[in-house]
Design a protein around this motif. Sequence first.
Motif, PDB file in Angstrom:
ATOM      1  N   SER A  80       4.607   3.903  -4.778  1.00 11.23           N
ATOM      2  CA  SER A  80       5.750   4.258  -3.951  1.00 11.23           C
ATOM      3  C   SER A  80       5.664   5.691  -3.462  1.00 11.23           C
ATOM      4  N   SER A  81       4.954   6.566  -4.219  1.00 11.28           N
ATOM      5  CA  SER A  81       4.845   7.963  -3.806  1.00 11.28           C
ATOM      6  C   SER A  81       3.400   8.350  -3.521  1.00 11.28           C
ATOM      7  N   ARG A  82       2.571   7.377  -3.260  1.00  8.85           N
ATOM      8  CA  ARG A  82       1.154   7.661  -3.067  1.00  8.85           C
ATOM      9  C   ARG A  82       0.912   8.446  -1.784  1.00  8.85           C
ATOM     10  N   PHE A  83       1.660   8.142  -0.740  1.00 13.16           N
ATOM     11  CA  PHE A  83       1.499   8.823   0.534  1.00 13.16           C
ATOM     12  C   PHE A  83       2.737   9.657   0.835  1.00 13.16           C
ATOM     13  N   LYS A  84       2.515  10.774   1.474  1.00 19.20           N
ATOM     14  CA  LYS A  84       3.604  11.664   1.853  1.00 19.20           C
ATOM     15  C   LYS A  84       3.546  11.918   3.350  1.00 19.20           C
ATOM     16  N   ARG A  85       4.608  12.463   3.839  1.00 19.41           N
ATOM     17  CA  ARG A  85       4.702  12.750   5.272  1.00 19.41           C
ATOM     18  C   ARG A  85       3.578  13.693   5.700  1.00 19.41           C
TER      19      ARG A  85
ATOM     20  N   LEU B 196       4.098   9.373   9.432  1.00 19.70           N
ATOM     21  CA  LEU B 196       5.218  10.033  10.105  1.00 19.70           C
ATOM     22  C   LEU B 196       6.464  10.104   9.242  1.00 19.70           C
ATOM     23  N   ASP B 197       6.665   9.091   8.388  1.00 20.91           N
ATOM     24  CA  ASP B 197       7.905   9.072   7.606  1.00 20.91           C
ATOM     25  C   ASP B 197       7.710   8.171   6.391  1.00 20.91           C
ATOM     26  N   VAL B 198       8.451   8.448   5.328  1.00 16.33           N
ATOM     27  CA  VAL B 198       8.475   7.643   4.108  1.00 16.33           C
ATOM     28  C   VAL B 198       9.932   7.309   3.825  1.00 16.33           C
ATOM     29  N   ASP B 199      10.272   5.998   3.816  1.00 14.80           N
ATOM     30  CA  ASP B 199      11.675   5.633   3.620  1.00 14.80           C
ATOM     31  C   ASP B 199      12.005   5.551   2.137  1.00 14.80           C
ATOM     32  N   LYS B 200      13.260   5.227   1.841  1.00 22.53           N
ATOM     33  CA  LYS B 200      13.745   5.235   0.464  1.00 22.53           C
ATOM     34  C   LYS B 200      13.105   4.149  -0.387  1.00 22.53           C
ATOM     35  N   ASP B 201      12.564   3.092   0.238  1.00 23.90           N
ATOM     36  CA  ASP B 201      11.905   2.026  -0.510  1.00 23.90           C
ATOM     37  C   ASP B 201      10.424   2.306  -0.748  1.00 23.90           C
ATOM     38  N   GLY B 202       9.933   3.451  -0.249  1.00 23.19           N
ATOM     39  CA  GLY B 202       8.528   3.777  -0.416  1.00 23.19           C
ATOM     40  C   GLY B 202       7.646   3.300   0.714  1.00 23.19           C
ATOM     41  N   ASP B 203       8.181   2.538   1.677  1.00 19.49           N
ATOM     42  CA  ASP B 203       7.402   2.106   2.832  1.00 19.49           C
ATOM     43  C   ASP B 203       7.172   3.294   3.762  1.00 19.49           C
ATOM     44  N   ILE B 204       6.093   3.235   4.533  1.00 19.01           N
ATOM     45  CA  ILE B 204       5.725   4.374   5.373  1.00 19.01           C
ATOM     46  C   ILE B 204       5.564   3.928   6.819  1.00 19.01           C
ATOM     47  N   LYS B 205       5.757   4.862   7.736  1.00 14.95           N
ATOM     48  CA  LYS B 205       5.501   4.666   9.153  1.00 14.95           C
ATOM     49  C   LYS B 205       4.251   5.460   9.516  1.00 14.95           C
ATOM     50  N   VAL B 206       3.270   4.777  10.129  1.00 17.92           N
ATOM     51  CA  VAL B 206       1.975   5.381  10.429  1.00 17.92           C
ATOM     52  C   VAL B 206       1.701   5.273  11.913  1.00 17.92           C
ATOM     53  N   LYS B 207       1.253   6.345  12.501  1.00 13.66           N
ATOM     54  CA  LYS B 207       0.799   6.374  13.896  1.00 13.66           C
ATOM     55  C   LYS B 207      -0.718   6.498  13.880  1.00 13.66           C
TER      56      LYS B 207
ATOM     57  N   SER C 115       4.866  -1.084   0.995  1.00 15.12           N
ATOM     58  CA  SER C 115       4.180  -0.602  -0.202  1.00 15.12           C
ATOM     59  C   SER C 115       3.229  -1.659  -0.774  1.00 15.12           C
ATOM     60  N   ILE C 116       3.534  -2.929  -0.514  1.00 18.47           N
ATOM     61  CA  ILE C 116       2.659  -3.986  -1.023  1.00 18.47           C
ATOM     62  C   ILE C 116       1.288  -3.958  -0.349  1.00 18.47           C
ATOM     63  N   ASP C 117       1.184  -3.311   0.833  1.00 16.36           N
ATOM     64  CA  ASP C 117      -0.077  -3.234   1.570  1.00 16.36           C
ATOM     65  C   ASP C 117      -0.769  -1.890   1.403  1.00 16.36           C
ATOM     66  N   PHE C 118      -0.324  -1.056   0.453  1.00 15.93           N
ATOM     67  CA  PHE C 118      -0.912   0.265   0.300  1.00 15.93           C
ATOM     68  C   PHE C 118      -2.373   0.207  -0.120  1.00 15.93           C
ATOM     69  N   GLU C 119      -2.796  -0.900  -0.729  1.00 14.01           N
ATOM     70  CA  GLU C 119      -4.198  -1.000  -1.124  1.00 14.01           C
ATOM     71  C   GLU C 119      -5.117  -1.090   0.084  1.00 14.01           C
ATOM     72  N   SER C 120      -4.558  -1.389   1.241  1.00 20.22           N
ATOM     73  CA  SER C 120      -5.356  -1.437   2.470  1.00 20.22           C
ATOM     74  C   SER C 120      -5.498  -0.071   3.104  1.00 20.22           C
ATOM     75  N   LEU C 121      -4.870   0.948   2.520  1.00 21.41           N
ATOM     76  CA  LEU C 121      -4.941   2.315   3.042  1.00 21.41           C
ATOM     77  C   LEU C 121      -5.524   3.236   1.987  1.00 21.41           C
ATOM     78  N   ALA C 122      -6.078   4.341   2.446  1.00 19.37           N
ATOM     79  CA  ALA C 122      -6.562   5.386   1.553  1.00 19.37           C
ATOM     80  C   ALA C 122      -6.357   6.723   2.241  1.00 19.37           C
ATOM     81  N   LEU C 123      -6.168   7.758   1.438  1.00 22.94           N
ATOM     82  CA  LEU C 123      -6.106   9.100   2.008  1.00 22.94           C
ATOM     83  C   LEU C 123      -7.448   9.442   2.634  1.00 22.94           C
ATOM     84  N   ALA C 124      -7.416  10.066   3.767  1.00 26.38           N
ATOM     85  CA  ALA C 124      -8.644  10.301   4.534  1.00 26.38           C
ATOM     86  C   ALA C 124      -9.661  11.088   3.735  1.00 26.38           C
TER      87      ALA C 124
END
Length: 689
Positions: free
Chosen positions: A471-476, A498-509, A521-530
């Motif tokens: 839920s806190s893996r990625f930050k703005r 761009l944003d992290v909502d209260k449920d831990g979901d993120i908006k990505v551009k 957040s259930i799809d965070f395994e498909s992302l990684a920090l650059a």
Amino acid sequence: MATPSPANLSGGNAASPVVAGLGPSKRRAPVQTHMSQEDFDALGYPKVPAEWTEEWMREQLELEKVDPRVNPNLLLEETDQEFWFNLTRKPYAKTILRTEQQCVERKQAWLQQYARVALGNNLREELADELETCTPELKRIISPIFKYRITEISLWNAHREAQQRQVPLSTILAQPEQLHRLHCLRAELDTGGAKAAERLLLDFCARAEARMLDAGKRKKDAEHHVPLLVDTETMAKHMNMAQKLRKDGYIEWHKGAVEEAFASWQEAESHLYRRRLDQNHAEENKIVDELHSVLLKNISQAAMKLGYWSDALAAAKDALAIDEDDHKAWFRQACALEGLGRFIEAEEALDRIEDLAVDRADRDRIVRDVGTRRRVMAALADQHTETERRAFQRALASGVFSDGRADSLQDLDEEEELHKLEEELLRLEQEEAELIGVGDDTEVGIIKAVSQGTQASTSNLTCLPVDDSESSRFKRDDRVVAVEDLADAVRGAIGTVLDVDKDGDIKVKFDGVEEIQIIFSIDFESLALAHEYDDAVAASSSSARPALSSEATLDLTASSDQPVEAKLSKTLTQEGASDLLDALANAYRDSGFQKQIAKLARDMRWDKEEFTKQLSLVALSVQRELLPRWGFDDSLEGVMEAQRALQAAQRAAVGDRQRQALKAQADEVTRLLYGPMYEVVFRRNFKSS
């Protein structure tokens, strides 16, 4: 008469002057009427936000004149339908429309009440006339209790029966059962008086309401699958409104207004409910079904977010009635069943999803989501079982089922009993908290999330993370990379959070993609920090992925620092290695083999060590048909020899291009071989790195 509206369009706020004659405590309503703002609030009209002052309205109007982000209609003509759709989406326009709707509903309720009162007065006159013809005995029974409402209802029912049979009321009341009923009613009312009359009336109303609800449900169920045929023009109007409301729901959903989105999608679905074109418009009906299915799945998702599990299940079932092979609808149904505590049925729905995922391009992602949901469901089921067990033990220890329980309760003061129950609950919660530390690290996040209580575990059930760090893996402003294809972003795409909502979901551009994507957040395994992804890629360039404990499965990714050519009895050319990999990929891609792998993963309960041990035997049935063509034995030893030969061919490749081509083929073969367990085995290795 002007419709009373609390929408503050012309000024007026909490500091508005009082209305003459209403007293100093009454605030003036935004629209000048005979009612105060408190009167509007008491009648249930939409509340006006406090910030909607006269100054705010002036600023809003100025912005709408120059800023297309605030007023999209600046770029549209009035003849465009979207112009009017945008107009109705404005917050104050919604308030006006809902206020108008509230006024209409109140007017209709008043008219219905007036009609019922008028009907009651007419029936009383008819009953009085009919009772004049009754025998003196009946008059003596009825006259003292005629003032009670329950007596009127009883006589009205008899009067309705008399009209249906076309006989006088006196004939119906003279029947033995009717006389017995009137005698019992008279005795009850003589004994209890007004209180007994009120109790009988409440009982009658409760039974009547239950019968009406049951009859309405049976009627709705009977009509549910009966199509309502309409012409093409009518259907086009309903489709346009459904599309408009669907977009309204998406806008509210992205704002975080789940209830607004839920209401919009429900209204959109009502425009398509049961409506169909005739059989000559098969393609048009297919388009209607596709939109209807999308709306039902959206309703199910929003209902789960709000905790309306029964509504979510009903919407998911309706979507499956349209398309029984829709894996998203099955997933919605599984989540709704999970929220209702029906874990066995939810497990069956997940099995159905895995069967549908075979031969799909996004099969890996679907299977990964199913695996995550299974782990969450197992944790919920274990917690539910453990809670019931401990509660039962506490009940036995407290003597709940003993014979002296009633006597002991009489001796206890209510406050003392409440205090004891609170201490009992506290001890139970502490013992459950101790269970959080039990189990392996991969599931501790799920158990922690589940143990926070029923409300916490159900309100965010559809996006529960696998571990606490997700839920806190990625930050703005983080730079992220897609490890695999994700929505409109291809594998390797780089974007910014761009944003992290209260449920831990993120908006990505994502770079090169216009639309902003919401990543749950259930799809965070498909992302990684650059930067982590770059480090992992750099590390993988110098050493290949580690081999598993069972090397006879031909994972083709193992490597050794020692030269393998010295240990080979058979070798492969570059073309031969490429042909062998192609043949293996085609064999592993077969739907029958993929179903075997998926079943093996379920049987092994997603344990990677147990899965790998059994995988060699399952894969050998396919490998033994191919290996002899390239000179290898059709045995486990032949499989291991072929693996070493392929690794040697990759090392001996001329140039990076050939080496990378063979490596890409080998990776694809490995992904197909491990099927749904690929993410479990290799993705965890990546995350740990």
